[in-house]
Write an enzyme that holds these catalytic residues in place. Sequence first.
Site, PDB file in Angstrom:
ATOM      1  CE  LYS A 173      -1.688   3.113   1.913  1.00  0.00           C
ATOM      2  NZ  LYS A 173      -1.425   4.506   1.468  1.00  0.00           N
ATOM      3  CB  CYS A 281      13.214   9.491   7.688  1.00  0.00           C
ATOM      4  SG  CYS A 281      14.192   8.166   7.013  1.00  0.00           S
ATOM      5  CD  GLU A 383       9.803  14.035  10.576  1.00  0.00           C
ATOM      6  OE1 GLU A 383       8.619  13.670  10.693  1.00  0.00           O
ATOM      7  OE2 GLU A 383      10.679  13.307  10.102  1.00  0.00           O
TER       8      GLU A 383
HETATM    9  P1  NAD Z   1       2.373   9.493   6.680  1.00  0.00           P
HETATM   10  O1  NAD Z   1       2.485   8.933   8.058  1.00  0.00           O
HETATM   11  O2  NAD Z   1       1.447  10.623   6.437  1.00  0.00           O
HETATM   12  O3  NAD Z   1       1.932   8.337   5.651  1.00  0.00           O
HETATM   13  C1  NAD Z   1       2.574   7.089   5.624  1.00  0.00           C
HETATM   14  C2  NAD Z   1       1.582   6.040   5.137  1.00  0.00           C
HETATM   15  O4  NAD Z   1       0.513   5.945   6.078  1.00  0.00           O
HETATM   16  C3  NAD Z   1       0.958   6.358   3.786  1.00  0.00           C
HETATM   17  O5  NAD Z   1       0.896   5.176   3.028  1.00  0.00           O
HETATM   18  C4  NAD Z   1      -0.423   6.878   4.146  1.00  0.00           C
HETATM   19  O6  NAD Z   1      -1.393   6.581   3.176  1.00  0.00           O
HETATM   20  C5  NAD Z   1      -0.746   6.142   5.429  1.00  0.00           C
HETATM   21  N1  NAD Z   1      -1.597   6.928   6.344  1.00  0.00           N
HETATM   22  C6  NAD Z   1      -1.672   8.283   6.421  1.00  0.00           C
HETATM   23  N2  NAD Z   1      -2.542   8.643   7.387  1.00  0.00           N
HETATM   24  C7  NAD Z   1      -3.007   7.504   7.933  1.00  0.00           C
HETATM   25  C8  NAD Z   1      -3.921   7.221   8.987  1.00  0.00           C
HETATM   26  N3  NAD Z   1      -4.535   8.209   9.666  1.00  0.00           N
HETATM   27  N4  NAD Z   1      -4.170   5.935   9.288  1.00  0.00           N
HETATM   28  C9  NAD Z   1      -3.559   4.944   8.629  1.00  0.00           C
HETATM   29  N5  NAD Z   1      -2.673   5.145   7.619  1.00  0.00           N
HETATM   30  C10 NAD Z   1      -2.396   6.414   7.279  1.00  0.00           C
HETATM   31  O7  NAD Z   1       3.874   9.857   6.231  1.00  0.00           O
HETATM   32  P2  NAD Z   1       4.353  10.624   4.924  1.00  0.00           P
HETATM   33  O8  NAD Z   1       3.988  12.065   5.037  1.00  0.00           O
HETATM   34  O9  NAD Z   1       3.964   9.886   3.707  1.00  0.00           O
HETATM   35  O10 NAD Z   1       5.942  10.474   5.078  1.00  0.00           O
HETATM   36  C11 NAD Z   1       6.749  11.349   5.824  1.00  0.00           C
HETATM   37  C12 NAD Z   1       7.028  10.801   7.202  1.00  0.00           C
HETATM   38  O11 NAD Z   1       7.628   9.510   7.105  1.00  0.00           O
HETATM   39  C13 NAD Z   1       8.015  11.649   7.980  1.00  0.00           C
HETATM   40  O12 NAD Z   1       7.596  11.718   9.317  1.00  0.00           O
HETATM   41  C14 NAD Z   1       9.322  10.866   7.868  1.00  0.00           C
HETATM   42  O13 NAD Z   1      10.247  11.093   8.898  1.00  0.00           O
HETATM   43  C15 NAD Z   1       8.812   9.475   7.914  1.00  0.00           C
HETATM   44  N6  NAD Z   1       9.782   8.535   7.361  1.00  0.00           N
HETATM   45  C16 NAD Z   1      10.423   7.707   8.222  1.00  0.00           C
HETATM   46  C17 NAD Z   1      11.376   6.837   7.747  1.00  0.00           C
HETATM   47  C18 NAD Z   1      12.099   5.900   8.673  1.00  0.00           C
HETATM   48  O14 NAD Z   1      12.716   4.972   8.191  1.00  0.00           O
HETATM   49  N7  NAD Z   1      12.040   6.083   9.976  1.00  0.00           N
HETATM   50  C19 NAD Z   1      11.660   6.808   6.373  1.00  0.00           C
HETATM   51  C20 NAD Z   1      10.971   7.666   5.523  1.00  0.00           C
HETATM   52  C21 NAD Z   1      10.026   8.528   6.025  1.00  0.00           C
END
Ligand code: NAD
Length: 498
Positions: A173, A281, A383
């Site tokens: 997904k 990240c 962040e």
């Molecule tokens: P996000 O949390 O908004 O989304 C991530 C995934 O979760 C997406 O597939 C999205 O569709 C889903 N999602 C969004 N809201 C949801 C909800 N309420 N319930 C269930 N699923 C939901 O993150 P983003 O904006 O796509 O990515 C950026 C974030 O990811 C930053 O915080 C970054 O630091 C983090 N990140 C972490 C790593 C790591 O390895 N620690 C790597 C890359 C990105």
Amino acid sequence: MRMIGHFIDGKQVAGTSGRHADVFNPATGEISAKVALASADNLDAAIAAARAAQPQWAATNPQRRARVFFRFVDLINRHMDELAALLSSEHGKTVEDSRGDILRGLEVAEFVCGIPHLQKGEFTEGAGPGIDMYSLRQPVGIGAGITPFNFPAMIPLWMFAPAIAAGNAFILKPSERDPSVPMRLAELMTEAGLPQGILNVVNGDKETVDGILGHDEIGAVSFVGSTPIARYVYATAAQNGKRVQAFGGAKNHMIVMPDADMDKTVDALMGAGYGSAGERCMAISVAVPVGEETADRLVAALAPKIEALKIGPYSDAQSEMGPLITKAAQERVLSLIDRGVQEGARLVVDGRGFKLQGYENGHFIGGTLFDHVTPDMDIYREEIFGPVLSVVRAKSYDEALELPMKHEYGNGVAIFTRDGDTARDFATRVNIGMVGINVPIPTPMAYHSFGGWKASAFGDLNQHGTDSIKFWTRTKTVTSRWPSGAKEGAQFAMPTME
Ligand code: NAD
């Protein structure tokens, strides 16, 4: 309008829920496609395909499973330019940066070409009289991956490559912001010879995620995204009896010691703070110079370089930094910059007014630098995920070390110094998952593992490396006896090998 559906049972299928999300070109702000948001029926169809295909795939010998990945690696290399341009068109990062995104994922596919070796169990001959003991690493069955927008090639590959190599079927997904590259990767896996039904891409939003977390037939879930959602996914999947790993947000510090090579440090901060518009990240978002003199030199050297950043669309090969992913992300970062000013940080370079002729509706923000940031400020605690670097001045090494140690997040950290003793002490003591010594973005190679500590990761096994094979498999331990000696009779005490 280009419509993006799902990839189920080896082919593209249209969405049937009637719900869609807009995919943007972040440089222009225009809608470039609409992506379907899956209904429960779409997810069920993907799981049915996975269920039908998985036993046969798990029974395929590991050498043959590996060969699919050898061909896939070759296909990605041949399609690199097309994939990088597609990735940039939805994410906004420069094409060179997109190539890096794809390459770091490709390395995981290369790593799992070694699956025959990686998935071997252990064997003890003669654990007792006539008794041999061995362990098997068997696939969990159907795995699922939920990925963020910022690495639409690398992070899906972190997950589906080891899961599939180990004999699982997979439901991916991806982020609804940039789903096209994950869809292409699934097509290329099929072209490489992966049986249909083993890799399914189900596009969607929270509703689809909840469907995955609640589905009985999914054995393991891997999540990467922001910390609030990571906590939710971790708790919900665990409550539903699934194996789960969930990786969250970050606030990565770089400690700059007085003896650091200032030119190299500044170059490192420019790339790590502003590359990919800070939407990594592992981006460095806090610089911690030790001593006032170091801080003054650092800020004086950084400011003109930030002002000279070449900001533009991915289609301009000169661009060093692109736009943010969405208008909402742009507005959020702008409001955090406002907050930093209200909180009393010194705004040395202000990116709020950035405008690019012909791209007025793009999601751009100029590079921004704050000095005299303190740990009680929101811009330090949160962040930001944008091109904003905060300088927190520390009086001593110990005071500098305390900052990442006390921060909620624990993804990456770096120290720049010429002193091996300090660097070694830092790497030993700091409570952060990935440490760089004169390396600003210490993202481990595919044969090591990736993962943060504290609020940056929930669960105990990391991405890629041997951890990933453990995560996507279950251990079964077999104790076998082929007795040839005398009869022993029934034993009522706990069996031992004595
Ligand atoms: P996000 O949390 O908004 O989304 C991530 C995934 O979760 C997406 O597939 C999205 O569709 C889903 N999602 C969004 N809201 C949801 C909800 N309420 N319930 C269930 N699923 C939901 O993150 P983003 O904006 O796509 O990515 C950026 C974030 O990811 C930053 O915080 C970054 O630091 C983090 N990140 C972490 C790593 C790591 O390895 N620690 C790597 C890359 C990105």
